[in-house]
Scaffold this active site. Sequence first.
Site, PDB file in Angstrom:
ATOM      1  N   PHE A  13       0.826  -1.193   0.000  1.00 46.17           N
ATOM      2  CA  PHE A  13       0.000   0.000   0.000  1.00 46.17           C
ATOM      3  C   PHE A  13       0.868   1.254   0.000  1.00 46.17           C
ATOM      4  O   PHE A  13       1.910   1.303   0.662  1.00 46.17           O
ATOM      5  CB  PHE A  13      -0.885   0.050   1.255  1.00 46.17           C
ATOM      6  CG  PHE A  13      -2.013  -0.945   1.262  1.00 46.17           C
ATOM      7  CD1 PHE A  13      -3.273  -0.591   0.811  1.00 46.17           C
ATOM      8  CD2 PHE A  13      -1.807  -2.229   1.732  1.00 46.17           C
ATOM      9  CE1 PHE A  13      -4.319  -1.502   0.828  1.00 46.17           C
ATOM     10  CE2 PHE A  13      -2.847  -3.149   1.750  1.00 46.17           C
ATOM     11  CZ  PHE A  13      -4.107  -2.784   1.297  1.00 46.17           C
ATOM     12  N   ASP A  14       0.404   2.266  -0.725  1.00 45.88           N
ATOM     13  CA  ASP A  14       0.850   3.631  -0.491  1.00 45.88           C
ATOM     14  C   ASP A  14       0.256   4.066   0.861  1.00 45.88           C
ATOM     15  O   ASP A  14      -0.651   3.417   1.381  1.00 45.88           O
ATOM     16  CB  ASP A  14       0.353   4.511  -1.641  1.00 45.88           C
ATOM     17  CG  ASP A  14       0.579   5.985  -1.407  1.00 45.88           C
ATOM     18  OD1 ASP A  14       1.711   6.367  -1.076  1.00 45.88           O
ATOM     19  OD2 ASP A  14      -0.396   6.751  -1.544  1.00 45.88           O
ATOM     20  N   ALA A  15       0.725   5.188   1.413  1.00 45.84           N
ATOM     21  CA  ALA A  15       0.205   5.653   2.705  1.00 45.84           C
ATOM     22  C   ALA A  15      -0.759   6.832   2.544  1.00 45.84           C
ATOM     23  O   ALA A  15      -1.963   6.704   2.803  1.00 45.84           O
ATOM     24  CB  ALA A  15       1.352   6.021   3.643  1.00 45.84           C
ATOM     25  N   LYS A 155       9.199   6.656  -5.269  1.00 46.54           N
ATOM     26  CA  LYS A 155       8.337   6.159  -6.345  1.00 46.54           C
ATOM     27  C   LYS A 155       8.167   7.264  -7.380  1.00 46.54           C
ATOM     28  O   LYS A 155       8.032   8.414  -6.999  1.00 46.54           O
ATOM     29  CB  LYS A 155       6.959   5.777  -5.780  1.00 46.54           C
ATOM     30  CG  LYS A 155       6.967   4.632  -4.792  1.00 46.54           C
ATOM     31  CD  LYS A 155       5.554   4.382  -4.218  1.00 46.54           C
ATOM     32  CE  LYS A 155       5.049   5.552  -3.394  1.00 46.54           C
ATOM     33  NZ  LYS A 155       3.727   5.277  -2.745  1.00 46.54           N
TER      34      LYS A 155
END
Length: 230
Positions: A13-15, A155
């Site tokens: 997951f991204d945050a 990213k």
Amino acid sequence: MSNLLSKYKWILFDADETLFHFDAFAGLKLMFSRFDIEFNADDFARYQQVNKPLWVEYQNGLISAAHLQHTRFNDWARRLSVSPQYLNSQFLTAMADICQPLPGARELVDSLTGRVNLGIITNGFTQLQSIRLSRTGFQDAFNPVVISEQLGKAKPDIAIFNHALNLMGEPEKHQVLMVGDNLHSDILGGMNAGIDTCWLNHYGAPLTDDIAPSYQVSNLTQLHQLLHAN
């Protein structure tokens, strides 16, 4: 019939705006209120004129996390006679103070814990991520937590994904899913790393011709249903 959870051994997951609300305006208002300053929408617009291009440069590998964090507060630091580093730290503290998981995040994480390995890859900053994970009770659910500031790569750079995959024990790439709200950093980054992706498209934005997520949902409840559906 099997569901998607039988396909994946890892979900990354991204945050920010994937697991957690990230309301920068509210965080800045809170921070500046602690300096007895009423931070308004015009102030925020001027802040974003500086901040947004810095994020693009950071994600393109042109500047460091420290440069981003300090440059965006240079003007305010001069006005308040404090260091940009101090203002940035106060901002991250304020963001942690107002942090809330997105709707459906807790239910999703609870439903996945113990059934699939969970990790985080974030371009956010260390001071905020660690406090948030602790305060929301998520810190035991995610391992690894890969933070671009610590690695020096952000990213969509494939290096941060390869670093995460290494920490994960080099799983088969077809068994890894990346979930994120940013089409460029999360989805293109995941595609470049050779893993499946799910775009959390909160606002119904159009796809671009060159970025094709494996899945698309508009909220975490939809993702929950997608993963668990037979």
